[in-house]
Design an enzyme around this catalytic site. Sequence first.
Site, mmCIF file in Angstrom:
data_model
loop_
_atom_site.group_PDB
_atom_site.id
_atom_site.type_symbol
_atom_site.label_atom_id
_atom_site.label_comp_id
_atom_site.label_asym_id
_atom_site.label_seq_id
_atom_site.Cartn_x
_atom_site.Cartn_y
_atom_site.Cartn_z
ATOM 1 N N LYS A 230 0.920 -1.221 0.056
ATOM 2 C CA LYS A 230 0.065 0.068 -0.073
ATOM 3 C C LYS A 230 0.871 1.257 0.078
ATOM 4 C CE LYS A 230 -2.745 3.119 1.983
ATOM 5 N NZ LYS A 230 -2.328 4.649 1.995
ATOM 6 N N GLY A 283 6.133 4.609 9.300
ATOM 7 C CA GLY A 283 5.298 5.939 9.242
ATOM 8 C C GLY A 283 5.438 6.420 10.973
ATOM 9 N N SER A 284 4.464 7.388 11.231
ATOM 10 C CA SER A 284 4.119 7.764 12.326
ATOM 11 C C SER A 284 4.019 6.932 13.445
ATOM 12 C CB SER A 284 2.952 8.945 12.405
ATOM 13 O OG SER A 284 1.920 8.151 12.479
ATOM 14 N N THR A 285 4.389 7.331 14.639
ATOM 15 C CA THR A 285 4.157 6.393 15.913
ATOM 16 C C THR A 285 2.701 6.197 16.140
ATOM 17 O OG1 THR A 285 6.260 6.916 16.798
ATOM 18 C CG2 THR A 285 4.622 6.103 18.428
ATOM 19 N N GLY A 288 1.457 3.806 13.818
ATOM 20 C CA GLY A 288 2.075 2.346 14.320
ATOM 21 C C GLY A 288 1.180 1.832 15.556
ATOM 22 N N GLU A 305 8.351 0.535 12.054
ATOM 23 C CA GLU A 305 9.481 1.445 12.365
ATOM 24 C C GLU A 305 8.671 2.915 12.140
ATOM 25 O OE1 GLU A 305 11.348 4.393 11.380
ATOM 26 O OE2 GLU A 305 11.691 3.729 9.257
ATOM 27 N N CYS A 339 12.985 9.856 9.392
ATOM 28 C CA CYS A 339 12.666 9.583 10.631
ATOM 29 C C CYS A 339 13.714 9.392 11.574
ATOM 30 C CB CYS A 339 12.126 7.957 10.446
ATOM 31 S SG CYS A 339 13.065 6.894 9.645
ATOM 32 N N GLU A 439 8.348 15.062 17.141
ATOM 33 C CA GLU A 439 9.084 14.925 15.908
ATOM 34 C C GLU A 439 8.320 15.932 14.868
ATOM 35 O OE1 GLU A 439 10.175 11.157 13.068
ATOM 36 O OE2 GLU A 439 7.970 11.361 13.731
#
Length: 537
Positions: A230, A283-285, A288, A305, A339, A439
């Site tokens: 994706k 991607g972003s936490t 995630g 990650e 990242c 971030e």
Amino acid sequence: MAMFRSSSRFVVRPSLQLFVFLGKSQSRSFSISTRLKQHNLKMEVEITAPNGKTWSQPLGLFINNEFVKSSNESKIASINPTTEEEICSVYAATSDDVDKAVSAARKAFKDPSWKGLSGSDRGNLMRKLADLVEQNAELLATIETLDNGKPYSVALTENVPEVINVFKYYAGYADKNFGQVIDVGPAKFAYTLKEPLGVCGQIIPWNYPLDMAAWKLGPALCCGNTVVLKLAEQTPLSMLYVAKLIKEAGFPPGVVNIINGYGREAGAALVQHPQVDKVAFTGSTATGKEIMKMASATMKNITLETGGKSPLIVFEDADLDLAATWSHIGIMSNQGQICTATSRILVHEKVYDEFTEKFKETIQNISVVGDPFEESTFQGPQVTKTQYERVLGYIKAGKEEGATIFMGGEAAPHKGKGFFIAPTVFTDVKPTMKIYREEIFGPCVAIVSFKNEEEAIELANDTTYGLGSALFTKDLTRAHRVAREIEAGMVWINSSNDSDYRIPFGGIKQSGIGRELGEAGLAAYCNVKAIHVNMAA
């Protein structure tokens, strides 16, 4: 009916031709021209980029080795972040389309055309794909630059070669991912096999579309899995073109399926699909965490990650020129959209003033902000308007919380257009500030001073993240000692962010689960099956 803007820079007509005029870049005049191909109406458009490269851009979902429309024919516009104009629109997958892609991948996983291949044959297919990427390097770099905004020189000399290297690296492992024979005595013969997991749902971000796809496809295909990849809805174009190369390389239908779509629909459907055996996400936490929740319903194997707020420590004995050079690379590369960006620079108080001046001078000399197709450009635009506004919001927050803008801190439009932001350095930063803790994912860095090694380590570890880190010192004993104390998955000593496809990549704490790249990257894509043979039977 036609729509015109008074500047004559944008024209849309209901015929089979669409011209988007971008005006002049210095002494050259460029245009992006898009023409729907009549033999494949609405499934491809012909695009000419500012550097003169022309190609037929796929618009469909790549399922079972064919480009198809989405079930409801909805589309997502892909925007050129340099000009803020639409490049083209690609089909957006629905949950029904995800189900079709997963079904194709499941069928391919069981089909002898893939399941029956030896590791050597899988490796040969991967090498063929790597060769095709290499043959199309300039075109892929062009697409990446147009869609993402990163400098063409970087896309061509760094990103595309990374794709080639990753595919070749894992192609070499395809027939060397061995099990073991385990000696438990003469009465039993015990051995292990490494078997593929099955269908892998892989979700990549927009900051490195080509590289992140290779990082995930490489080990998955090496181990014999099938994939539904994706794409980030903001930057789908380069990997949709790679889909053509995947078919050309000879991969059987359904082995690699590539879909574009919104995360809230296509991404969620992929993560929750009962026939998906593994989910890999970058991607972003925050996203995630949601993926972990959704994947838990079927206890999927996951690799995550996620975010980072990586520290870079400059000790008093450091080579300050070297530290300034790598500090610049560590935060200002890729428009700060990395990242592992070393976005918190911790400097010993004895060299704080000297370092900050050298760092500022380095940025001024190297960080040329402008048209990503220009050779002199180091920093292009942020990838989207949303990201542009997010970064500017953090700059505003830094000001409001009392930090000093040492340089930058403002939008930097190119010829009145684009999502450009000047490289920004904050000083007088306190560890409680948002710009220190959160971030930003842009060309912004916070510099903080420390008194001794213990305080440096404490500051470095004062974060919920644990992805990358860096330190600069001439004392190698201290370097290794501090590296052991830093809470991060990766530590660079006297450099920053010079990752390598042969070395494991990943973090701890809220920066993720598992590792990508290197031999370690294979572990996430295979099961170890133990077989016990009773020799006395």
